[in-house]
Design an enzyme around this catalytic site. Structure first.
Site, PDB file in Angstrom:
ATOM      1  N   GLU A 124      51.404  24.699  40.846  1.00  0.00           N
ATOM      2  CA  GLU A 124      50.622  25.628  41.656  1.00  0.00           C
ATOM      3  C   GLU A 124      49.181  25.138  41.753  1.00  0.00           C
ATOM      4  O   GLU A 124      48.626  24.604  40.789  1.00  0.00           O
ATOM      5  CB  GLU A 124      50.673  27.021  41.024  1.00  0.00           C
ATOM      6  CG  GLU A 124      50.073  28.128  41.836  1.00  0.00           C
ATOM      7  CD  GLU A 124      50.342  29.505  41.225  1.00  0.00           C
ATOM      8  OE1 GLU A 124      49.524  30.405  41.460  1.00  0.00           O
ATOM      9  OE2 GLU A 124      51.364  29.682  40.517  1.00  0.00           O
ATOM     10  N   ASP A 169      45.602  26.844  43.098  1.00  0.00           N
ATOM     11  CA  ASP A 169      45.124  28.196  43.425  1.00  0.00           C
ATOM     12  C   ASP A 169      43.688  28.277  43.890  1.00  0.00           C
ATOM     13  O   ASP A 169      42.784  27.710  43.258  1.00  0.00           O
ATOM     14  CB  ASP A 169      45.137  29.080  42.160  1.00  0.00           C
ATOM     15  CG  ASP A 169      46.500  29.549  41.767  1.00  0.00           C
ATOM     16  OD1 ASP A 169      47.433  29.360  42.538  1.00  0.00           O
ATOM     17  OD2 ASP A 169      46.619  30.108  40.662  1.00  0.00           O
ATOM     18  N   GLU A 210      41.648  31.954  44.282  1.00  0.00           N
ATOM     19  CA  GLU A 210      41.679  33.411  44.261  1.00  0.00           C
ATOM     20  C   GLU A 210      40.250  33.893  44.460  1.00  0.00           C
ATOM     21  O   GLU A 210      39.335  33.458  43.757  1.00  0.00           O
ATOM     22  CB  GLU A 210      42.249  33.952  42.948  1.00  0.00           C
ATOM     23  CG  GLU A 210      43.746  33.753  42.806  1.00  0.00           C
ATOM     24  CD  GLU A 210      44.310  34.464  41.584  1.00  0.00           C
ATOM     25  OE1 GLU A 210      45.171  35.330  41.762  1.00  0.00           O
ATOM     26  OE2 GLU A 210      43.877  34.141  40.458  1.00  0.00           O
ATOM     27  N   HIS A 237      37.832  31.776  42.235  1.00  0.00           N
ATOM     28  CA  HIS A 237      38.570  31.416  41.028  1.00  0.00           C
ATOM     29  C   HIS A 237      39.557  30.318  41.404  1.00  0.00           C
ATOM     30  O   HIS A 237      40.341  30.485  42.340  1.00  0.00           O
ATOM     31  CB  HIS A 237      39.290  32.670  40.519  1.00  0.00           C
ATOM     32  CG  HIS A 237      40.214  32.470  39.367  1.00  0.00           C
ATOM     33  ND1 HIS A 237      39.873  32.808  38.077  1.00  0.00           N
ATOM     34  CD2 HIS A 237      41.486  31.993  39.299  1.00  0.00           C
ATOM     35  CE1 HIS A 237      40.894  32.557  37.270  1.00  0.00           C
ATOM     36  NE2 HIS A 237      41.881  32.044  37.991  1.00  0.00           N
ATOM     37  N   THR A 238      39.526  29.185  40.716  1.00  0.00           N
ATOM     38  CA  THR A 238      40.475  28.099  40.988  1.00  0.00           C
ATOM     39  C   THR A 238      41.287  27.810  39.734  1.00  0.00           C
ATOM     40  O   THR A 238      40.827  28.005  38.613  1.00  0.00           O
ATOM     41  CB  THR A 238      39.758  26.811  41.434  1.00  0.00           C
ATOM     42  OG1 THR A 238      38.967  26.298  40.345  1.00  0.00           O
ATOM     43  CG2 THR A 238      38.852  27.067  42.637  1.00  0.00           C
ATOM     44  N   ASN A 239      42.520  27.330  39.952  1.00  0.00           N
ATOM     45  CA  ASN A 239      43.388  27.003  38.822  1.00  0.00           C
ATOM     46  C   ASN A 239      44.416  25.981  39.282  1.00  0.00           C
ATOM     47  O   ASN A 239      44.725  25.899  40.475  1.00  0.00           O
ATOM     48  CB  ASN A 239      44.086  28.260  38.292  1.00  0.00           C
ATOM     49  CG  ASN A 239      44.537  28.143  36.847  1.00  0.00           C
ATOM     50  OD1 ASN A 239      44.460  27.067  36.244  1.00  0.00           O
ATOM     51  ND2 ASN A 239      45.011  29.241  36.279  1.00  0.00           N
ATOM     52  N   GLU A 279      41.183  27.132  34.535  1.00  0.00           N
ATOM     53  CA  GLU A 279      40.360  27.864  35.482  1.00  0.00           C
ATOM     54  C   GLU A 279      38.944  27.312  35.585  1.00  0.00           C
ATOM     55  O   GLU A 279      38.327  26.959  34.579  1.00  0.00           O
ATOM     56  CB  GLU A 279      40.270  29.340  35.071  1.00  0.00           C
ATOM     57  CG  GLU A 279      41.605  30.062  34.999  1.00  0.00           C
ATOM     58  CD  GLU A 279      42.247  30.012  33.628  1.00  0.00           C
ATOM     59  OE1 GLU A 279      41.838  29.174  32.791  1.00  0.00           O
ATOM     60  OE2 GLU A 279      43.159  30.822  33.381  1.00  0.00           O
ATOM     61  N   TRP A 325      41.473  43.853  36.218  1.00  0.00           N
ATOM     62  CA  TRP A 325      40.814  42.668  35.667  1.00  0.00           C
ATOM     63  C   TRP A 325      39.850  41.968  36.633  1.00  0.00           C
ATOM     64  O   TRP A 325      38.963  41.227  36.198  1.00  0.00           O
ATOM     65  CB  TRP A 325      41.855  41.634  35.210  1.00  0.00           C
ATOM     66  CG  TRP A 325      42.688  41.057  36.324  1.00  0.00           C
ATOM     67  CD1 TRP A 325      43.866  41.540  36.783  1.00  0.00           C
ATOM     68  CD2 TRP A 325      42.397  39.890  37.119  1.00  0.00           C
ATOM     69  NE1 TRP A 325      44.335  40.758  37.811  1.00  0.00           N
ATOM     70  CE2 TRP A 325      43.456  39.743  38.038  1.00  0.00           C
ATOM     71  CE3 TRP A 325      41.350  38.964  37.145  1.00  0.00           C
ATOM     72  CZ2 TRP A 325      43.511  38.714  38.976  1.00  0.00           C
ATOM     73  CZ3 TRP A 325      41.404  37.927  38.073  1.00  0.00           C
ATOM     74  CH2 TRP A 325      42.468  37.806  38.968  1.00  0.00           C
ATOM     75  N   GLY A 335      35.894  42.144  34.656  1.00  0.00           N
ATOM     76  CA  GLY A 335      36.927  42.341  33.657  1.00  0.00           C
ATOM     77  C   GLY A 335      37.644  43.671  33.739  1.00  0.00           C
ATOM     78  O   GLY A 335      38.235  44.131  32.758  1.00  0.00           O
ATOM     79  N   ARG A 343      37.911  29.404  23.378  1.00  0.00           N
ATOM     80  CA  ARG A 343      39.245  29.677  23.911  1.00  0.00           C
ATOM     81  C   ARG A 343      40.281  28.676  23.381  1.00  0.00           C
ATOM     82  O   ARG A 343      41.471  28.976  23.340  1.00  0.00           O
ATOM     83  CB  ARG A 343      39.189  29.625  25.432  1.00  0.00           C
ATOM     84  CG  ARG A 343      40.498  29.961  26.119  1.00  0.00           C
ATOM     85  CD  ARG A 343      40.298  29.907  27.615  1.00  0.00           C
ATOM     86  NE  ARG A 343      41.543  30.060  28.335  1.00  0.00           N
ATOM     87  CZ  ARG A 343      41.674  29.885  29.635  1.00  0.00           C
ATOM     88  NH1 ARG A 343      40.614  29.540  30.348  1.00  0.00           N
ATOM     89  NH2 ARG A 343      42.844  30.042  30.222  1.00  0.00           N
TER      90      ARG A 343
END
Length: 293
Positions: free
Chosen positions: A103, A105, A107, A120-122, A132, A197, A201, A278
């Site tokens: 995928e 992305d 968004e 937002h990219t992924n 992300e 979200w 958030g 993270r």
């Protein structure tokens, strides 16, 4: 947001000097796409030149491409939901089928009036994402159409906005990082409610008194290898030697690399490659191999 507005003004002056945007011939939404859900909330208009997605309190809507692609240079002009779009997400992405899907992305995370959208990219490989990067834009993406592009070949994926690269994800299979290169993908887009979200958030909820929310699409173009019946329209030989398929081996030249650095310095607001908290066991391997940052 006065500093943000000032930065936007500076950005527009710089981009006027360094960017030139060429729009390829537009596709036709009647021929190239089909509406997948929304019970009438998605509409193809103007003899196939325009597509709109709408969201209200009952449902969002979405569409897919007729074709599957295995590599391509894909452009879509999108005008995002105007006004108070908090809680809404406009997703535009390539995705393969199956449990180990690939995928790519975009968004677009809505916000309250006057605040910037977050892009937002992924990238997912073999069902694994967590890559992300997020950006603000240097213009109001709700005031007019802008071109959001994905260049996808066997060496790299480049996300670009109005011809300006914002992200490059390179093929690092040599160090064990899955890269989308074997599974054909369709283009998908949807407008949906994600107020649990999407905005701060989940702190800012969707204001349904502003509904319906609408995003608009036009001037789709795909210079791409269409996948059909187990074969690619590009053939099995190396088509990258052809000028018409130069994108199959395209990379960022020095000027584009400078634009990428400028965007990432001024507009990137999240990068998984710098989020050490993270990844307590260490950053993903592509983060330290070369620049995916």
């Amino acid at each position: 947001m006065s500093s943000f507005s000032s930065l936007c003004s500076t950005a527009l002056l710089i981009l006027a000097l360094v960017s030139s945007v060429g729009i390829s011939s537009a596709g036709n939404f009647n021929q190239d796409f089909y509406i997948t859900w929304g019970d009438g909330r998605a509409k193809i208009l103007n003899n196939g030149d325009l597509l709109t997605l709408s969201l209200d309190e009952s449902s969002g809507s979405g569409f897919n491409s007729q074709n599957e692609y295995l590599f391509g240079k894909i452009d879509m002009q999108i005008k995002l939901v105007p006004g108070n779009s908090a809680g809404t997400v406009t997703a535009y992405y390539l995705r393969s089928e199956g449990s180990l899907w690939d995928e790519i992305d975009y968004e677009f995370l809505g916000n309250v009036s006057g605040e910037p959208y977050i892009v937002h990219t992924n990238v997912f490989g073999q069902g694994k994402g967590n890559r992300e990067q997020q950006f603000y834009l240097w213009f109001d993406p709700t005031a007019d159409f802008h071109t959001y592009s994905i260049l996808w070949n066997a060496q790299r994926i480049i996300f670009s906005v109005d011809g300006t690269p914002i992200r490059e994800f390179k093929n690092h299979e040599s160090i064990g990082v899955p890269f989308p290169k074997n599974q054909p993908m369709r283009i998908h887009s949807s407008l949906w409610n994600a107020d649990d979200w999407a905005t701060r958030g989940g702190l800012v909820k969707t204001d349904w008194t502003q509904a319906p929310f609408t995003a608009s699409y036009r001037n789709f173009n795909a210079d791409a290898c269409v996948w059909s019946s187990g074969a690619s329209s590009c053939g099995s030989s190396s088509p990258s030697t052809s000028a018409t398929n130069a994108w199959l081996s395209e990379e960022l030249d020095s000027a584009s690399q400078e634009k990428l650095k400028w965007v990432q310095k001024n507009y990137m607001i999240y990068n998984y490659c710098t989020d050490a908290k993270r990844f307590p066991q260490g950053l993903p391997p592509e983060c330290t191999a070369t620049s995916e940052s």
